[in-house]
Design a protein around this motif. Sequence first.
Motif, PDB file in Angstrom:
ATOM      1  N   THR A 246       0.754  -1.370  -0.073  1.00 22.30           N
ATOM      2  CA  THR A 246       0.011  -0.114  -0.101  1.00 22.30           C
ATOM      3  C   THR A 246       0.883   1.058  -0.048  1.00 22.30           C
ATOM      4  O   THR A 246       2.149   1.128   0.530  1.00 22.30           O
ATOM      5  N   TRP A 247       0.513   2.196  -0.326  1.00 20.74           N
ATOM      6  CA  TRP A 247       1.024   3.615  -0.593  1.00 20.74           C
ATOM      7  C   TRP A 247       1.378   4.132   0.712  1.00 20.74           C
ATOM      8  O   TRP A 247       2.434   4.961   0.926  1.00 20.74           O
ATOM      9  N   GLU A 248       0.709   3.684   1.910  1.00 16.79           N
ATOM     10  CA  GLU A 248       0.840   4.394   3.088  1.00 16.79           C
ATOM     11  C   GLU A 248       2.185   3.758   3.765  1.00 16.79           C
ATOM     12  O   GLU A 248       2.541   3.993   4.832  1.00 16.79           O
ATOM     13  N   SER A 249       2.503   2.533   3.126  1.00 16.20           N
ATOM     14  CA  SER A 249       3.793   1.778   3.801  1.00 16.20           C
ATOM     15  C   SER A 249       4.740   2.269   2.776  1.00 16.20           C
ATOM     16  O   SER A 249       4.938   2.486   1.805  1.00 16.20           O
ATOM     17  N   GLU A 250       6.045   2.112   3.664  1.00 20.09           N
ATOM     18  CA  GLU A 250       7.406   2.771   2.859  1.00 20.09           C
ATOM     19  C   GLU A 250       7.983   1.600   2.555  1.00 20.09           C
ATOM     20  O   GLU A 250       9.027   1.754   1.725  1.00 20.09           O
ATOM     21  N   VAL A 251       7.627   0.496   2.482  1.00 25.39           N
ATOM     22  CA  VAL A 251       8.458  -0.784   2.426  1.00 25.39           C
ATOM     23  C   VAL A 251       8.549  -0.987   0.947  1.00 25.39           C
ATOM     24  O   VAL A 251       9.461  -1.268   0.392  1.00 25.39           O
ATOM     25  N   HIS A 252       7.462  -0.827   0.324  1.00 30.00           N
ATOM     26  CA  HIS A 252       7.622  -1.150  -1.309  1.00 30.00           C
ATOM     27  C   HIS A 252       8.322   0.084  -1.828  1.00 30.00           C
ATOM     28  O   HIS A 252       9.057  -0.125  -2.956  1.00 30.00           O
ATOM     29  N   LEU A 253       8.276   1.150  -1.317  1.00 30.51           N
ATOM     30  CA  LEU A 253       9.285   2.348  -1.879  1.00 30.51           C
ATOM     31  C   LEU A 253      10.783   1.963  -1.670  1.00 30.51           C
ATOM     32  O   LEU A 253      11.436   2.179  -2.656  1.00 30.51           O
ATOM     33  N   HIS A 254      11.081   1.244  -0.637  1.00 32.13           N
ATOM     34  CA  HIS A 254      12.642   0.721  -0.671  1.00 32.13           C
ATOM     35  C   HIS A 254      12.773  -0.159  -1.631  1.00 32.13           C
ATOM     36  O   HIS A 254      13.855  -0.228  -2.105  1.00 32.13           O
TER      37      HIS A 254
END
Length: 292
Positions: free
Chosen positions: A254-262
Amino acid sequence: MRFRLTDDQRALRDGVRQLLARRFDAEALRAAVRGPVRLDRALWRALGDAGFFALRLPEADGGVGLGLPEAVLVFEEAGRALLPGPLAATHLAAGAVPGAAEGETVVTAVDGGLAEWLAEADVVRGDTAGAVPLRSLDPLTPLHRVPGAAAAPDPVAVLLTAAEQLGTAVRVCELAAQHARAREQFGRPIGAFQAVAHLCAGMLVRAETARVAVYAAAVTADPADIAAARLLADEAAVRGARDCLQVHGGMGFTWESEVHLHLKRAWVRTQRAGGITESEDVLAADLVAGTP
């Protein structure tokens, strides 16, 4: 070799972390992702004021006068915070490009057939003729494809990229451990289940192994050490972010999480400074040269 941070190095690392916590915290990261992709010039100048770009510039030239080990610590914190922008290119241009050291000038460079933040840069190092915009995996790293032969990567750029990857590896390990302690299933924290515990343990081992390699390469500045550090840091960042997603489950996407951005930033970084293949070739050549 023993490598232990000095009090000054710890203070530098902590100071950068505090600066980024004030100027680019989790909410600022989400706002940057939601809004139009633009470089925050005020933040860039704040980095310049803090000596981020002039860190290795001699004091006689207006710099901080520190070395590669300190630069690695600073770039590790930048990677941990997912700080956007052509950080390494501007850092490497300090002293050569007016305004780069102070954060007044944004510098990017053609790197392995790609250029990051080309539209936002004031100065571009390298030939960008025929550059074509690409759809980047990372929403905070706009990319252009640049035709032509790729120049040999600067070893310092390779090491700074490895340091950013280390920052991501450490951060996703922290996020996974936090979630594993807080999230409960069947009346128990999910970290109590063996499968999740093994994922977290593997992330920690890879991150700490990469840390040793990156810090050692910063001390020796040996091209083979830098290549090995790059390979270990890339693996720790990419595999760590993927395993962190597994720990978080669907929430991690989800966009609320920074995990996928990392994960997305880690994937993009693997294409920098010659990519993994270049580091493999450097390391292989060194091993062959040392064979009796």
